[in-house]
Design a protein around this motif. Sequence first.
Motif, PDB file in Angstrom:
ATOM      1  N   SER A   1       0.835  -1.207   0.000  1.00 39.06           N
ATOM      2  CA  SER A   1       0.000   0.000   0.000  1.00 39.06           C
ATOM      3  C   SER A   1       0.862   1.247   0.000  1.00 39.06           C
ATOM      4  N   ASN A   2       0.460   2.213  -0.813  1.00 36.54           N
ATOM      5  CA  ASN A   2       1.114   3.525  -0.882  1.00 36.54           C
ATOM      6  C   ASN A   2       2.530   3.470  -1.437  1.00 36.54           C
ATOM      7  N   SER A   3       2.809   2.471  -2.273  1.00 29.96           N
ATOM      8  CA  SER A   3       4.138   2.375  -2.878  1.00 29.96           C
ATOM      9  C   SER A   3       4.207   3.075  -4.232  1.00 29.96           C
TER      10      SER A   3
ATOM     11  N   TRP B   1     -14.796   2.973   1.100  1.00 28.34           N
ATOM     12  CA  TRP B   1     -14.010   1.773   0.850  1.00 28.34           C
ATOM     13  C   TRP B   1     -14.726   0.490   1.305  1.00 28.34           C
ATOM     14  N   LEU B   2     -16.024   0.417   1.025  1.00 27.86           N
ATOM     15  CA  LEU B   2     -16.809  -0.776   1.335  1.00 27.86           C
ATOM     16  C   LEU B   2     -16.522  -1.845   0.276  1.00 27.86           C
TER      17      LEU B   2
ATOM     18  N   ARG C   1      -1.493  11.826   0.969  1.00 35.04           N
ATOM     19  CA  ARG C   1      -2.674  11.651   0.128  1.00 35.04           C
ATOM     20  C   ARG C   1      -3.966  11.795   0.938  1.00 35.04           C
ATOM     21  N   SER C   2      -3.922  11.428   2.212  1.00 35.41           N
ATOM     22  CA  SER C   2      -5.123  11.549   3.047  1.00 35.41           C
ATOM     23  C   SER C   2      -5.412  12.991   3.436  1.00 35.41           C
ATOM     24  N   TRP C   3      -4.369  13.764   3.690  1.00 31.16           N
ATOM     25  CA  TRP C   3      -4.559  15.119   4.178  1.00 31.16           C
ATOM     26  C   TRP C   3      -4.550  16.190   3.082  1.00 31.16           C
ATOM     27  N   PHE C   4      -3.819  15.958   1.992  1.00 31.28           N
ATOM     28  CA  PHE C   4      -3.608  17.043   1.039  1.00 31.28           C
ATOM     29  C   PHE C   4      -4.086  16.787  -0.382  1.00 31.28           C
ATOM     30  N   GLU C   5      -4.191  15.542  -0.793  1.00 35.06           N
ATOM     31  CA  GLU C   5      -4.549  15.259  -2.184  1.00 35.06           C
ATOM     32  C   GLU C   5      -6.035  14.948  -2.293  1.00 35.06           C
ATOM     33  N   ARG C   6      -6.744  15.752  -3.040  1.00 35.43           N
ATOM     34  CA  ARG C   6      -8.178  15.530  -3.218  1.00 35.43           C
ATOM     35  C   ARG C   6      -8.455  14.631  -4.423  1.00 35.43           C
ATOM     36  N   ALA C   7      -7.625  14.714  -5.409  1.00 37.71           N
ATOM     37  CA  ALA C   7      -7.791  13.861  -6.595  1.00 37.71           C
ATOM     38  C   ALA C   7      -6.476  13.111  -6.787  1.00 37.71           C
ATOM     39  N   ARG C   8      -6.558  11.800  -6.775  1.00 34.55           N
ATOM     40  CA  ARG C   8      -5.341  11.017  -6.973  1.00 34.55           C
ATOM     41  C   ARG C   8      -5.666   9.812  -7.843  1.00 34.55           C
TER      42      ARG C   8
ATOM     43  N   SER D   1     -13.380   8.906  -0.019  1.00 28.32           N
ATOM     44  CA  SER D   1     -12.346   9.831   0.431  1.00 28.32           C
ATOM     45  C   SER D   1     -11.280   9.039   1.173  1.00 28.32           C
ATOM     46  N   ASP D   2     -10.078   9.558   1.112  1.00 26.46           N
ATOM     47  CA  ASP D   2      -8.981   8.974   1.872  1.00 26.46           C
ATOM     48  C   ASP D   2      -8.890   9.713   3.192  1.00 26.46           C
ATOM     49  N   ARG D   3      -8.800   8.975   4.261  1.00 27.49           N
ATOM     50  CA  ARG D   3      -8.636   9.591   5.572  1.00 27.49           C
ATOM     51  C   ARG D   3      -7.707   8.707   6.385  1.00 27.49           C
ATOM     52  N   VAL D   4      -7.035   9.314   7.315  1.00 26.37           N
ATOM     53  CA  VAL D   4      -6.089   8.584   8.159  1.00 26.37           C
ATOM     54  C   VAL D   4      -6.870   7.729   9.152  1.00 26.37           C
TER      55      VAL D   4
END
Length: 175
Positions: free
Chosen positions: A16-18, A49-50, A107-114, A122-125
């Motif tokens: 993940s996240n590589s 993310w269901l 990506r969770s805090w700053f990127e809205r489109a990835r 949405s990505d969240r921590v």
Amino acid sequence: MTLDDLGPRICIMGPSNSGKSTLAVAIARARGLPPVHLDQLHHHPNTEWLPRPHAAFVALHDHAITDARWVMDGNYSRCLPQRLARATGVILLESPTTTRLMRYFRRSWFERARHGALDGGSDRVTWAMIRHIVVTTPGSRKRDATLCKQIGLPKLTLSTSRDLAHFYRAEGLER
């Protein structure tokens, strides 16, 4: 090993996240291959993310691999045998844990489109994802490296951020 050596159906694997999804999109743009993000097939859109039922995911996965050309990012080891049977090449990303953790926060805090994001999600921590990156992934990395050695396809392993950056430059890829 160059990108051309990997053929028209490329699997990108790694923790993940590589950078799997970003690399898939860069290759797709450069080589005219459709990108397939397995996370998007595995999860229902417009959710947090269901996951889909396993049978529904496998049906989407198996349909996607029938295409003549693709670059597919994601692991989902239960579907890996049929994916590798169709693939013409493999890229394994092996980023250090600290790098992947920082990418996750960014990506969770700053990127809205990835690239590879879930439509409407949405990505969240979360503690679960932090634990996955820090605790679960090291064992998966060893398994993936061993598996990659056994794959009888053209393959490329990019072990560091520097290796990945060099590959982008050498192949004329844009992030």
